[in-house]
Design a protein around this motif. Structure first.
Motif, PDB file in Angstrom:
ATOM      1  N   ILE A  17     -38.426 -23.203  85.245  1.00 17.58           N
ATOM      2  CA  ILE A  17     -38.098 -24.428  85.893  1.00 17.58           C
ATOM      3  C   ILE A  17     -38.366 -25.758  84.665  1.00 17.58           C
ATOM      4  CG2 ILE A  17     -39.035 -26.101  87.738  1.00 17.58           C
ATOM      5  CD1 ILE A  17     -40.013 -23.541  89.287  1.00 17.58           C
ATOM      6  N   HIS A  18     -37.233 -26.379  84.800  1.00 13.81           N
ATOM      7  CA  HIS A  18     -36.985 -27.523  83.776  1.00 13.81           C
ATOM      8  C   HIS A  18     -37.506 -27.044  82.245  1.00 13.81           C
ATOM      9  CE1 HIS A  18     -37.861 -30.525  87.371  1.00 13.81           C
ATOM     10  NE2 HIS A  18     -36.666 -30.079  87.360  1.00 13.81           N
ATOM     11  N   HIS A  51     -29.665 -25.955  90.449  1.00 17.16           N
ATOM     12  CA  HIS A  51     -30.614 -25.445  91.283  1.00 17.16           C
ATOM     13  C   HIS A  51     -31.660 -24.529  90.714  1.00 17.16           C
ATOM     14  CE1 HIS A  51     -32.556 -23.868  95.004  1.00 17.16           C
ATOM     15  NE2 HIS A  51     -32.204 -24.819  95.767  1.00 17.16           N
ATOM     16  N   TYR A  52     -30.926 -23.770  89.790  1.00 15.98           N
ATOM     17  CA  TYR A  52     -31.898 -22.648  88.928  1.00 15.98           C
ATOM     18  C   TYR A  52     -32.570 -23.281  87.873  1.00 15.98           C
ATOM     19  CZ  TYR A  52     -29.436 -18.514  90.404  1.00 15.98           C
ATOM     20  OH  TYR A  52     -29.142 -17.193  91.370  1.00 15.98           O
ATOM     21  N   GLU A  54     -33.852 -26.537  88.255  1.00 15.60           N
ATOM     22  CA  GLU A  54     -34.815 -27.096  89.148  1.00 15.60           C
ATOM     23  C   GLU A  54     -35.769 -26.344  89.824  1.00 15.60           C
ATOM     24  OE1 GLU A  54     -34.371 -30.475  89.292  1.00 15.60           O
ATOM     25  OE2 GLU A  54     -35.546 -31.250  90.519  1.00 15.60           O
ATOM     26  N   HIS A  55     -35.471 -25.111  90.324  1.00 16.47           N
ATOM     27  CA  HIS A  55     -36.217 -24.350  91.106  1.00 16.47           C
ATOM     28  C   HIS A  55     -36.420 -22.917  90.634  1.00 16.47           C
ATOM     29  CE1 HIS A  55     -36.120 -27.512  94.277  1.00 16.47           C
ATOM     30  NE2 HIS A  55     -34.806 -27.533  93.926  1.00 16.47           N
ATOM     31  N   GLY A  56     -35.502 -22.531  89.697  1.00 14.67           N
ATOM     32  CA  GLY A  56     -35.987 -21.031  89.225  1.00 14.67           C
ATOM     33  C   GLY A  56     -35.485 -19.982  89.962  1.00 14.67           C
ATOM     34  N   SER A  57     -34.820 -20.475  91.189  1.00 15.66           N
ATOM     35  CA  SER A  57     -34.434 -19.475  91.968  1.00 15.66           C
ATOM     36  C   SER A  57     -33.215 -19.997  93.129  1.00 15.66           C
ATOM     37  CB  SER A  57     -35.668 -18.580  92.772  1.00 15.66           C
ATOM     38  OG  SER A  57     -36.210 -19.610  93.722  1.00 15.66           O
ATOM     39  N   ILE A  58     -32.636 -18.754  93.487  1.00 13.00           N
ATOM     40  CA  ILE A  58     -31.868 -19.410  94.752  1.00 13.00           C
ATOM     41  C   ILE A  58     -31.656 -18.278  95.768  1.00 13.00           C
ATOM     42  CG2 ILE A  58     -29.465 -19.724  95.453  1.00 13.00           C
ATOM     43  CD1 ILE A  58     -28.683 -21.186  93.132  1.00 13.00           C
ATOM     44  N   ARG A 280     -30.342 -24.393 104.086  1.00 11.40           N
ATOM     45  CA  ARG A 280     -31.388 -23.760 104.431  1.00 11.40           C
ATOM     46  C   ARG A 280     -30.896 -22.281 104.818  1.00 11.40           C
ATOM     47  NH1 ARG A 280     -32.994 -28.016 107.750  1.00 11.40           N
ATOM     48  NH2 ARG A 280     -33.371 -26.498 109.237  1.00 11.40           N
ATOM     49  N   LYS A 343     -28.149 -33.892  88.302  1.00 13.74           N
ATOM     50  CA  LYS A 343     -29.065 -33.872  89.204  1.00 13.74           C
ATOM     51  C   LYS A 343     -29.224 -35.289  89.831  1.00 13.74           C
ATOM     52  CE  LYS A 343     -32.745 -32.311  91.642  1.00 13.74           C
ATOM     53  NZ  LYS A 343     -33.062 -33.563  92.501  1.00 13.74           N
TER      54      LYS A 343
END
Length: 357
Positions: A17-18, A51-52, A54-58, A280, A343
């Motif tokens: 992440i980041h 998204h990856y 920012e969050h490391g997953s989808i 969501r 972003k």
């Protein structure tokens, strides 16, 4: 950081992440006689890439090992396998970044985008296209006509998403189409629906700057929802756009729950709703309206047979203009800053320049 001048295959790698880095990796070798090696020249930044980062997953796709980002790309063929017949070194191509197994039931039934074992660029554990070189099978490369630039070629990926969505909606001449979400895919859905002959195309968004852009891009009108119920927004949209009993087609390219609700309520009896945006994993849904109107409800995922080919033809034929969506481009070494700007919501589509041979 290894300099672009001395690196063999400089790649933009997500570690966590980041946390990104530039890494020099080996030049990929052709694993199959039908494969080609491509010098990647332009890559668009997609929401999933951000998204990856920012969050490391989808959803179920989690970055567990360092992964090269990027999947909206175009480039130049630099090597071809022994069995390649339709491409030659020097050809400029749009790159379709998902390779299906070609053997499972979805693949064999013609829906390869639903492949059980899809290897999709920049979806864990598969590396993406933000590298100097990338390999693909020849039939997942689409030769660009001389009239199309490599920058336009990089936008064939989001355009193919839009083509698939509008095909799922079975849009026909004379229909009214409402598109929720005026980001790149939503705008391209408007453009494709117009190219397919829709007589009324309405773009919906909650950001005025996006609606202002949409007004001059492949729409007949725009709509900003108010903070009222979905039914009230749908009724106002119908009144303001002379939709009578409702729109023929509603497409959601936002993933936002209020848009889903409004989309269901704005449709006429027997209308068609297509979910293209991912939000969501679970939302509330107006099932009574969907049932009593006997709506056709469909999902849409990536792109399938013929979508990339049609995307290239629509742009080459002047039916869709993707150049208007390009905000600008940055050098490969500025990729991280470009991600930060995307972003922050700056621009529509930012391209990262590749490293020339």
């Amino acid at each position: 950081m290894t300099s672009a001048a001395t690196a063999k295959n400089l790649s933009f790698v997500l570690e966590g992440i980041h946390k990104v880095k530039f890494e020099d990796r080996p030049i990929p070798t052709l694993q199959n006689p039908h494969d080609v090696l491509i010098n990647v020249r332009y890559t668009g930044i997609c929401g999933s890439d951000v998204h990856y980062w920012e969050h490391g997953s989808i959803g179920p796709f989690v970055v567990k090992e360092p992964m090269v980002l990027g999947h909206e790309s175009a480039g130049i063929i630099t090597q071809i396998g022994s069995a390649v017949t339709t491409l030659k070194v020097g050809d400029r191509v749009a790159m379709e970044p998902g390779i299906p197994c070609r053997r499972c039931t979805p693949c064999k039934s013609g829906s390869y985008n639903l492949c059980i074992d899809m290897a999709f660029a920049a979806t864990p554990p598969y590396d993406g296209t933000l590298a100097k070189y990338y390999t693909l099978p020849e039939d997942f490369c689409y030769k660009l006509p001389d009239t199309l630039s490599l920058q336009e070629g990089a936008l064939m990926e989001p355009l193919s998403v839009a083509v698939h969505i509008v095909r799922q909606a079975s849009v026909t001449p004379g229909q009214s189409v409402v598109v929720f979400g005026a980001g790149p895919v939503g705008l391209l859905c408007c453009a494709v629906a117009t190219a397919f002959g829709a007589s009324s195309v309405i773009a919906v968004d909650i950001q005025q700057n996006r609606l202002d852009f949409a007004k001059g891009y492949a729409t007949t009108s725009t709509f900003m929802p108010e903070k009222v119920s979905a039914i009230e927004n749908a009724e106002r949209m119908k009144r303001e756009n002379n939709l009578g009993a409702g729109a023929d087609v509603a497409i959601d390219a936002s993933g936002a729950e209020p848009s889903v609700h409004t989309g269901i309520h704005v449709l006429r009896n027997g209308g068609t709703y297509v979910q293209g945006g991912m939000g969501r994993s679970e939302i509330q849904f107006p099932i009574m309206a969907a049932c009593s109107k006997e709506l056709t409800l469909k999902g849409s995922f990536r792109y399938g047979s013929g979508d990339y080919k049609l995307a290239v033809e629509l742009v080459a034929g002047g039916k869709v203009d993707v150049k208007k969506l390009i905000t600008g481009s940055v050098k490969f070494e500025e990729a991280e800053q470009a991600f930060k700007e995307v972003k922050a919501g700056k621009g529509i589509k930012t391209l990262i320049e590749g490293i020339e041979e």
